[in-house]
Design an enzyme around this catalytic site. Structure first.
Site, PDB file in Angstrom:
ATOM      1  N   CYS A  81       0.824  -1.212   0.000  1.00  0.00           N
ATOM      2  CA  CYS A  81       0.000   0.000   0.000  1.00  0.00           C
ATOM      3  C   CYS A  81       0.860   1.264   0.000  1.00  0.00           C
ATOM      4  O   CYS A  81       1.559   1.514  -0.964  1.00  0.00           O
ATOM      5  CB  CYS A  81      -0.972  -0.045   1.176  1.00  0.00           C
ATOM      6  SG  CYS A  81      -2.015  -1.520   1.108  1.00  0.00           S
ATOM      7  N   HIS A  90      -3.604  -5.211   0.504  1.00  0.00           N
ATOM      8  CA  HIS A  90      -3.362  -5.755   1.836  1.00  0.00           C
ATOM      9  C   HIS A  90      -3.350  -7.281   1.829  1.00  0.00           C
ATOM     10  O   HIS A  90      -4.403  -7.910   1.822  1.00  0.00           O
ATOM     11  CB  HIS A  90      -4.455  -5.282   2.799  1.00  0.00           C
ATOM     12  CG  HIS A  90      -4.389  -3.833   3.132  1.00  0.00           C
ATOM     13  ND1 HIS A  90      -3.688  -3.347   4.217  1.00  0.00           N
ATOM     14  CD2 HIS A  90      -4.931  -2.746   2.519  1.00  0.00           C
ATOM     15  CE1 HIS A  90      -3.797  -2.029   4.266  1.00  0.00           C
ATOM     16  NE2 HIS A  90      -4.555  -1.638   3.245  1.00  0.00           N
ATOM     17  N   GLU A 141      -2.566  -9.070   4.348  1.00  0.00           N
ATOM     18  CA  GLU A 141      -2.950  -9.539   5.685  1.00  0.00           C
ATOM     19  C   GLU A 141      -4.456  -9.522   5.895  1.00  0.00           C
ATOM     20  O   GLU A 141      -4.969 -10.272   6.711  1.00  0.00           O
ATOM     21  CB  GLU A 141      -2.270  -8.690   6.761  1.00  0.00           C
ATOM     22  CG  GLU A 141      -2.966  -7.402   7.124  1.00  0.00           C
ATOM     23  CD  GLU A 141      -2.977  -6.356   6.023  1.00  0.00           C
ATOM     24  OE1 GLU A 141      -3.835  -5.466   6.050  1.00  0.00           O
ATOM     25  OE2 GLU A 141      -2.119  -6.425   5.117  1.00  0.00           O
TER      26      GLU A 141
END
Length: 411
Positions: free
Chosen positions: A259, A385, A387
């Site tokens: 990001c 992302h 995660e």
């Protein structure tokens, strides 16, 4: 939402005004008006530091169904400036819930609004772009509130990583039974709790450093790899992070960015960045890996992106169609098929001060750059992302790729 909720007003900088009921704290808030298309994960959205300085509208019509718990927080507090929902849930129905969403907003002083026009609001932002806005339960004059909105700062040029970062370094260690295999220095530009946790699960001892850590600070931890996190604001305003990235690249230590960290890597190797019209925010963004042709459904939260190599450097204007739906544009061929949003020539390597590099991923909604890799240095980054605590988890293997990169760098 209480039956006694006060009247509330949402005003955009173009004069658009929506009236509804207050949801959360009594007061007012200012920020950049954006929308999030996720149907789940509202607690993670609220506590994601990347939303600092923004008023977030949820496109899903019913928010708050599962209340708020103490396990799903992505940071120590709510970071959104304001919150816009269509219909708050009347009850919190989950065995994990500790309190209602409205109670949490009130406790943390976050002003929100419940308004039936979230669809119209989203369409307005798609057509005209993200814009400054305010939510208020105390001001009853549209004209006065608009005047204050127009006097408020915008997101371009905003240096927000300094605001959300940890003030002091801390360490996240692998859980019991997991052997420590790597030492990672993670630069906190707005890191989420799930990120070091994912790395720790893979045997990485993560030393989280403040956003303003210099290359010397980072390298002093003797890391096997360096991670640059997500975060809020304009990457052009984070010159300190770009300088740190260049120092790490000079040292040849493996680098992984996500990001905001991807934008920092892009700027460090000479690419420009620009502001997207309305950004990518949600958990359903299709991203193509240009090397394998695989399409990932990914979680996004960013309003800036890297300019494609070959575009005018130093010119913030995006390539044609970037940040917009492409409609019926003619599709260039790609990998034996037709992909109308894969920019022609995007797979060609390009030169940087650190050797050759390549664009590895693009967004299939609009052709925006979503990944970059250096070919002569151990460094790569993605604009999404991996995660993603509430999902999707298509890209979680990027942490394994980071581990493999560090394995390659060990003597």
């Amino acid at each position: 939402m209480s039956n006694a909720s006060p009247d509330a007003m949402l005003v955009l900088e173009d004069g658009t005004t929506l009236r509804g009921k207050g949801f959360g704290a009594y007061g007012e808030s200012f920020g950049e008006m954006v929308f999030n298309t996720g149907m789940t994960g509202y607690q993670e959205t609220l506590t994601d530091p990347s939303y600092c300085g923004q008023i977030v509208a949820m496109t899903a019509p019913h928010i708050g169904n599962t209340g708020v718990n103490d396990e799903d927080q992505e940071s120590h507090r709510i970071w959104v400036s304001g919150y816009v929902v269509r219909e708050p849930s009347r009850v919190a129905s989950s065995w994990r819930a500790k309190r209602s969403l409205e109670a949490e907003l009130k406790a943390q002083g976050i002003t929100g609004i419940s308004v039936p026009g979230t669809r119209a609001l989203t369409m307005r932002l798609r057509e005209h772009g993200a814009m400054r806005a305010a939510v208020s339960t105390v001001e009853d004059s549209h004209e006065r509130l608009l005047e204050r909105v127009l006097a408020s700062p915008g997101m371009t040029g905003a240096d927000l990583a300094r605001i959300v970062t940890t003030p002091h370094p801390y360490t996240v260690t692998p859980p019991g039974g997991v052997k420590t295999r790597y030492r990672v220095a993670a630069v906190d530009l707005g890191i989420k709790n799930a990120t070091p946790r994912n790395m720790a699960d893979r045997g990485m001892e993560v030393r989280v450093l403040p956003a303003t850590a210099t290359a010397s600070d980072i390298l002093a931890t003797d890391p096997d790899g360096v991670f640059f996190s997500n975060g809020p604001g304009d990457p052009a305003a984070a010159g300190y992070a770009v300088a740190a990235m260049r120092g790490v690249l000079d040292a040849g230590v493996p680098v992984f960015g996500i990001c905001f960290g991807s934008q920092i890597l892009s700027r460090a190797v000479g690419l420009d960045t620009y502001k997207l019209r309305y950004g990518h925010r949600g958990v359903n963004q299709p991203v193509m890996d240009l090397v394998t042709g695989r399409v990932y459904i990914t979680s996004h939260n960013h309003g800036f992106a890297a300019v494609l190599p070959g575009a005018a450097q130093g010119d913030a204007a995006p390539p044609p169609g970037a940040g917009e739906e492409t409609g019926g544009r003619a599709a260039p061929p790609y990998a034996g098929g037709s992909w109308g949003v894969v920019p022609p020539g995007v797979t060609a390597p390009f030169g940087t001060p650190y050797g050759a590099a390549e664009i590895t991923h693009v967004n299939l909604n609009d052709g925006v750059v979503e990944g970059i890799r250096l070919l002569d240095r151990p460094a790569f980054a993605v604009q999404y992302h991996p995660e993603a605590a509430p999902g999707p988890h298509d890209a979680v293997d990027l942490f394994d790729q980071f581990a493999a990169l560090m394995d390659g760098g060990k003597k």
